[in-house]
Design a protein around this motif. Structure first.
Motif, mmCIF file in Angstrom:
data_model
loop_
_atom_site.group_PDB
_atom_site.id
_atom_site.type_symbol
_atom_site.label_atom_id
_atom_site.label_comp_id
_atom_site.label_asym_id
_atom_site.label_seq_id
_atom_site.Cartn_x
_atom_site.Cartn_y
_atom_site.Cartn_z
ATOM 1 N N VAL A 1 9.358 46.730 26.866
ATOM 2 C CA VAL A 1 8.198 47.463 27.364
ATOM 3 C C VAL A 1 7.483 48.136 26.197
ATOM 4 C CG1 VAL A 1 7.384 49.178 29.034
ATOM 5 C CG2 VAL A 1 9.530 47.933 29.457
ATOM 6 N N SER A 2 6.159 47.967 26.142
ATOM 7 C CA SER A 2 5.344 48.659 25.140
ATOM 8 C C SER A 2 4.405 49.630 25.840
ATOM 9 C CB SER A 2 4.543 47.657 24.303
ATOM 10 O OG SER A 2 3.701 46.856 25.118
ATOM 11 N N ASP A 3 4.025 50.706 25.128
ATOM 12 C CA ASP A 3 3.185 51.769 25.696
ATOM 13 C C ASP A 3 3.800 52.324 26.982
ATOM 14 O OD1 ASP A 3 1.237 51.832 23.719
ATOM 15 O OD2 ASP A 3 0.083 50.215 24.636
ATOM 16 N N PHE A 4 5.103 52.509 26.971
ATOM 17 C CA PHE A 4 5.823 53.030 28.129
ATOM 18 C C PHE A 4 5.222 54.363 28.553
ATOM 19 C CE2 PHE A 4 9.201 55.280 30.322
ATOM 20 C CZ PHE A 4 9.808 54.295 31.089
ATOM 21 N N ILE A 5 4.951 54.536 29.858
ATOM 22 C CA ILE A 5 4.375 55.775 30.382
ATOM 23 C C ILE A 5 5.507 56.706 30.809
ATOM 24 C CG2 ILE A 5 2.936 56.799 32.173
ATOM 25 C CD1 ILE A 5 1.328 54.209 32.235
ATOM 26 N N LEU A 6 5.578 57.861 30.162
ATOM 27 C CA LEU A 6 6.631 58.837 30.443
ATOM 28 C C LEU A 6 6.009 60.197 30.716
ATOM 29 C CD1 LEU A 6 9.708 59.566 30.443
ATOM 30 C CD2 LEU A 6 9.410 60.203 28.051
ATOM 31 N N GLN A 7 6.526 60.900 31.727
ATOM 32 C CA GLN A 7 6.126 62.281 31.972
ATOM 33 C C GLN A 7 6.878 63.168 30.983
ATOM 34 O OE1 GLN A 7 5.474 64.261 36.015
ATOM 35 N NE2 GLN A 7 7.446 65.131 35.438
ATOM 36 N N LYS A 8 6.190 63.575 29.918
ATOM 37 C CA LYS A 8 6.838 64.342 28.859
ATOM 38 C C LYS A 8 6.737 65.839 29.115
ATOM 39 C CE LYS A 8 6.966 63.667 24.645
ATOM 40 N NZ LYS A 8 6.773 63.522 23.178
ATOM 41 N N THR A 9 7.709 66.555 28.572
ATOM 42 C CA THR A 9 7.681 68.009 28.572
ATOM 43 C C THR A 9 7.039 68.463 27.272
ATOM 44 O OG1 THR A 9 9.742 68.011 29.849
ATOM 45 C CG2 THR A 9 9.088 70.076 28.792
ATOM 46 N N VAL A 10 5.885 69.163 27.373
ATOM 47 C CA VAL A 10 5.102 69.537 26.183
ATOM 48 C C VAL A 10 4.730 71.014 26.259
ATOM 49 C CG1 VAL A 10 4.166 67.208 25.924
ATOM 50 C CG2 VAL A 10 2.919 68.880 27.300
ATOM 51 N N PRO A 11 4.376 71.635 25.115
ATOM 52 C CA PRO A 11 3.932 73.038 25.138
ATOM 53 C C PRO A 11 2.647 73.193 25.947
ATOM 54 C CG PRO A 11 4.507 72.343 22.912
ATOM 55 C CD PRO A 11 4.487 71.109 23.747
ATOM 56 N N ASP A 12 2.547 74.302 26.664
ATOM 57 C CA ASP A 12 1.348 74.611 27.436
ATOM 58 C C ASP A 12 0.237 75.023 26.461
ATOM 59 O OD1 ASP A 12 -0.631 75.610 29.071
ATOM 60 O OD2 ASP A 12 0.742 76.697 30.381
#
Length: 384
Positions: free
Chosen positions: A223-234
């Motif tokens: 899989v390329s450009d896999f879509i992931l719900q990431k945890t990021v700074p607000d």
């Protein structure tokens, strides 16, 4: 819906639909669910509709060929607003065309070859500026993909078939993937790109003991450009974190599926399947969320001596899964036991009653969001 035969060797299927979804969501700020006065509490309304259709045609006029073609169209409209705020509009148009040919190469060997072209066009996507009642427009655009596929199938015996397949598949990001704030817990990503994968599978299917079907499949996906719900700074408060869907890079996926089902006794049917799936992130240390490594499902269906009455029981097991890309949140493994009785009291009329989650398992698919415990249901169904 329609299914029309054309002479002896051709057909045309059509489907047209129009769906409406109207919903309200209230968030209260007191334990009695009466006041909506604080900043985090709200009244929201949703007014969505979707219409579209498809047409599929097939023919066997050519010797040893079964050719199929299809066209699909969807117009998906989402409208939402909180009390006192303007209505936000979103609209996606989706088109898809496909072509497939099943070719009998020999009496025992046949192939399936085909492709699809899929296109998603975002027509409108409005953004409510935080802290105001002003609307702006998100960036919109077009995502499309060409997806070929092919497979070889060989009949080893009268009942056993082995196969090897290849398919290139794409996941076009939806309006929710790109634009949803998820009730303040996420930030949008209008630039989200399609997820693409190269998929390989080999498998075997056979009928054993005359009435038991056995199936085994081994698969691998790049899989390329896999879509992931990431945890990021607000962005508005770096001390807090929010979610955002991102294309994280390359992911390998592989595993095995095993299944057995059929008539065990004259009055007893059953089935069992097991899936092992493994994901490996090749681009970063991000954990891949909402994917259990192990899934098991089994059922027994007993037909009682009483005419029209049967009892169905099932067990489902899911292994644990990450609920955040940092690996901090994990939804634990769980097992569910369900049962229901089915009674056909008149031709076409069926009544069902049963219990889901009999053991009252405290479980969740996303850590921190428990699902319902033991619950009871009854259904009345008419099939004609």
């Amino acid at each position: 819906n329609s299914n029309t035969a054309i002479l002896d060797k051709s057909y045309v299927k059509t489907r047209l639909y129009y769906d409406v979804f109207e919903n309200s969501l209230y968030s209260f700020d007191d334990a009695n669910y009466k006041t909506i006065s604080k900043k985090y509490a709200f009244r929201s309304w949703y007014d969505d509709y979707t219409y579209g259709g498809s047409i599929e045609g097939g023919t066997q006029l050519l010797a040893r060929n079964f050719i199929k073609a299809s066209f699909h169209y969807i117009d998906d409209v989402h409208r939402e607003h909180n009390e006192g705020y303007p209505i936000q509009h979103f609209e996606d148009l989706v088109y898809s065309i496909g072509l497939e040919d099943t070719v009998d190469i020999t009496d025992k060997l046949y192939s399936i070859m085909g492709f699809s072209y899929d296109r998603l066009e975002t027509v409108e996507a409005q953004n409510l500026i935080s802290g105001t009642k002003n609307l702006t427009n998100f960036n919109t655009g077009v995502s499309d993909a060409f997806n070929p596929q092919g497979g070889l199938f060989y009949k080893l015996t009268e009942t056993g078939t082995v196969h090897a397949t290849f398919a290139e598949k794409s996941r076009l990001p939806s309006m929710k993937d790109k634009y949803s704030y998820k009730l303040g817990k996420a930030i949008p990503n209008p630039g989200l790109q399609p997820e693409e994968s190269l998929n390989y599978e080999v498998g075997y299917k056979d009928l054993i003991f005359k009435n038991i079907t056995f199936e085994a499949n081994f698969f691998y996906s790049d899989v390329s450009d896999f879509i992931l719900q990431k945890t990021v700074p607000d962005p508005s408060n770096p001390k807090k974190t929010v979610y955002q869907n991102q294309n994280i890079g390359n992911v390998n996926q592989y595993g095995v599926e095993l299944g057995v089902s059929g008539q065990i006794l004259q009055s007893l049917r059953g089935g069992f399947n097991y899936t092992y799936i493994k994901y490996e992130n090749q681009s970063s240390a991000d954990k891949l969320t909402n994917i259990p490594n192990h899934k098991v499902f089994g059922y027994l269906h007993y037909f009682t001596p009483v005419q029209g009455l049967s009892v169905l029981g099932s067990v489902e097991y899911n292994g644990d899964r990450y609920s955040s890309s940092t690996g901090v949140r994990v939804a634990d493994e769980f097992a569910l036991v369900n049962t229901k009785a089915i009674y056909e009291f008149y031709k076409g009329f069926t009544i069902e009653a049963g219990i889901n989650n009999i053991l009252d398992e405290n479980y969740e698919l996303d850590e921190g969001y428990p699902l319902e415990g033991r619950n009871y249901f009854m259904n009345l169904r008419y099939k004609f």
